[in-house]
Design a protein around this motif. Sequence first.
Motif, PDB file in Angstrom:
ATOM      1  N   LEU A 154      -5.402   2.741 -11.940  1.00 29.06           N
ATOM      2  CA  LEU A 154      -5.412   2.627 -10.485  1.00 29.06           C
ATOM      3  C   LEU A 154      -6.702   1.986 -10.005  1.00 29.06           C
ATOM      4  O   LEU A 154      -7.735   2.056 -10.693  1.00 29.06           O
ATOM      5  N   ASN A 183      -8.832   2.981  -8.004  1.00 31.91           N
ATOM      6  CA  ASN A 183      -9.945   3.927  -7.851  1.00 31.91           C
ATOM      7  C   ASN A 183     -10.544   4.339  -9.195  1.00 31.91           C
ATOM      8  O   ASN A 183     -11.415   5.207  -9.252  1.00 31.91           O
ATOM      9  N   TRP A 201      -8.586   8.064  -2.065  1.00 30.85           N
ATOM     10  CA  TRP A 201      -7.398   7.408  -2.594  1.00 30.85           C
ATOM     11  C   TRP A 201      -6.140   8.095  -2.083  1.00 30.85           C
ATOM     12  O   TRP A 201      -6.043   9.324  -2.069  1.00 30.85           O
ATOM     13  N   LYS A 202      -5.159   7.299  -1.688  1.00 29.32           N
ATOM     14  CA  LYS A 202      -3.869   7.827  -1.250  1.00 29.32           C
ATOM     15  C   LYS A 202      -2.775   7.233  -2.122  1.00 29.32           C
ATOM     16  O   LYS A 202      -2.636   6.017  -2.219  1.00 29.32           O
ATOM     17  N   ASP A 203      -2.006   8.106  -2.772  1.00 30.80           N
ATOM     18  CA  ASP A 203      -0.933   7.651  -3.662  1.00 30.80           C
ATOM     19  C   ASP A 203       0.177   6.964  -2.881  1.00 30.80           C
ATOM     20  O   ASP A 203       0.526   7.377  -1.764  1.00 30.80           O
ATOM     21  N   GLY A 204       0.743   5.918  -3.485  1.00 32.83           N
ATOM     22  CA  GLY A 204       1.949   5.306  -2.964  1.00 32.83           C
ATOM     23  C   GLY A 204       3.175   5.979  -3.570  1.00 32.83           C
ATOM     24  O   GLY A 204       3.073   6.886  -4.405  1.00 32.83           O
ATOM     25  N   ILE A 212       3.353   5.406  -7.417  1.00 25.93           N
ATOM     26  CA  ILE A 212       2.308   6.137  -8.127  1.00 25.93           C
ATOM     27  C   ILE A 212       2.621   7.633  -8.136  1.00 25.93           C
ATOM     28  O   ILE A 212       2.416   8.330  -9.136  1.00 25.93           O
ATOM     29  N   SER A 213       3.143   8.135  -7.015  1.00 22.75           N
ATOM     30  CA  SER A 213       3.533   9.540  -6.947  1.00 22.75           C
ATOM     31  C   SER A 213       4.643   9.850  -7.949  1.00 22.75           C
ATOM     32  O   SER A 213       4.625  10.894  -8.622  1.00 22.75           O
ATOM     33  N   GLU A 259       0.831  -1.213   0.000  1.00 24.55           N
ATOM     34  CA  GLU A 259       0.000   0.000   0.000  1.00 24.55           C
ATOM     35  C   GLU A 259       0.860   1.256   0.000  1.00 24.55           C
ATOM     36  O   GLU A 259       0.478   2.265  -0.606  1.00 24.55           O
ATOM     37  N   ASP A 260       2.019   1.215   0.663  1.00 21.54           N
ATOM     38  CA  ASP A 260       2.918   2.370   0.651  1.00 21.54           C
ATOM     39  C   ASP A 260       3.554   2.550  -0.726  1.00 21.54           C
ATOM     40  O   ASP A 260       3.903   3.669  -1.103  1.00 21.54           O
ATOM     41  N   GLY A 265      -0.116   2.597  -3.283  1.00 24.02           N
ATOM     42  CA  GLY A 265      -1.268   3.364  -2.831  1.00 24.02           C
ATOM     43  C   GLY A 265      -2.432   2.460  -2.484  1.00 24.02           C
ATOM     44  O   GLY A 265      -2.395   1.242  -2.661  1.00 24.02           O
TER      45      GLY A 265
END
Length: 607
Positions: free
Chosen positions: A505, A507, A458-461, A464-465, A445-446, A449
């Motif tokens: 992604l 999401n 949604w939180k980017d990993g 992904i960032s 997940e880190d 994301g």
Amino acid sequence: MFQGKLHSLTRQNTFESNLVRSKKNALILDILRCLDVIDDIAKNRVHSVSDWAWQKQLRYYRQCECFVRMSDTTFGYSFEYQGCQPKLVYTPLTDKCYLNLCQALKLGFGGNPIGPAGTGKTESVKALGAALGRHVLVFNCDEGIDTSSMGRMFIGIVSSGAWGCFDEFNRLSQDQLSAVSNQIHMILVAIKEKKDSVHLLGNDVKVNANAGIFVTLNPASKDYKGRSELPANLKALFRPIAMSKPDNVCIADVTLLADGFSEGKILSQKLVLAFSKLQQLLSKQRHYDWGLRALKAVLRTACKMLRSAAQGEDARSKINTESSIIVRALEMNILPKLSKNDVPLFSALISDVFVKADFCNIYKSDEMKIHLSDIFQENKLDFDDFLLTKVIQLKEILNERIGCIISGPSCSGKSVIWAMLRASTMKAGTTVKIEVLSPKAMAKEDLLGGLDRDTREWKDGVLISAARNAATSDSKYWIVCDGDIDPEWVEGLNSVLDDNKILTLPNGERITLGDNVNFIFETHDLSYVSPATISRVGMLHINEEMDAKPILSTWIKKRSDESREIIVVWIKKYFDKALSLRNEISQLVSTSQASLIQSALSYTENA
């Protein structure tokens, strides 16, 4: 007569833009398809529109509206803007896939192409969608996608009339598949019965009858880890189509002809024969791929070299025959991944197949090697022809593919190779931004994301960032993943490593990457990499660890002038003897020689 005229047209205006060339290739492929249909009709002596040889073709009609027919199915044309997309080469397998997918849609089912990696499953769905004027959205399935995420994607597909193609659908867990099957069942029933709406995620969603749901599967076997069999209730909703063996000769022939090769038919047969013989005679290695994606990479390289030869832009353009161009393309795409013992066998086999081709080492470019040797000297690094060749090979791979795996034992120069290529590129005036990650040092997940289960935010990993930064960058951008390649995270990148270069992604968001972005995977072990990943990336294989001489020489160059002379004497007198003695002693814990040398030298850093 026609092929001669076509050859003259494809050789005209070699300085045309990529867009014009793509348009021309698309028209040529359509013309060749029409000629094949005419030949088939003449061969079967068709005298009526009801004959099967005519009915099985994809046919367009215009009365009050435009519609498309295939066999006994009829579809309205959607007029969705398609852009100038690369055309798919028609083969008998393509026709069978189209026919099955059309019948599935007519009967109220989804389509389910099944087969190994690189057999054209997703591309066939996309090509049929484009032929019907549908907007096709490809989603890469991952364990991070839950029922709510899938439901949101389904709502968008159903309400807009698009086609959703869920790639590697069986990577989802069994409980996810069972939960999703209910949503898919409601959607397909609503489309079949022409209902106005369908109930999804607590809302009534308006149904567009043009919508369609397709899933592609890799076989659930030991080579494709993380795949599972579809539940029986889900299998019943899709019509399976076996995509096992594409017609490589036909694909190569049409591709070469469309790009201006006058000897396309002969060369395509020789090229496919060479691939077949290489697969049979070379050693069985985990990182070898002889499938359609590898063949297409060779074809793309050959077509680029033919255009360069016509324009006289490249040192490699001094090629006397089209056979020589194919041989160069084979060397550029296959030599970098071969193990040491397979290189002589490869050369002998290619010379047997392409008898009259001009053979020479394409990596003996004096100008390029002089430039690289200057870069190595500026960084106080020792080098040899092997290392310089690997840098040039990496450059060629990154020009051709978005992803590349550099594999080799520890301390074999993997990081040095891409670092020196970056330094060389920047010295030539091109900025190369870089982000280096260690994927196995963090949770999935880190890295990739994830969705918050309560807020659905949604939180980017980290990865992904980095991809977002690369998508907005105008300069070259390399994302380097250093460490073990685990299918658990790397197959989340399958959609971006394809020719589409779109990162999907969980999401539902889609990040499009340009030609300026590359992914470099640096690893020592390929035991757990699936064929789905290997077929999508270029491969730079380093057979053995670095010798002691360049490591010692590089270390000596970084010492002060006063101490350098005495250090050389000490190394010859003590270090070399100690190293020889160590090699004669059996070890309880295996350690590479290069690692041992670097550890020993580190004790003298501050001496």
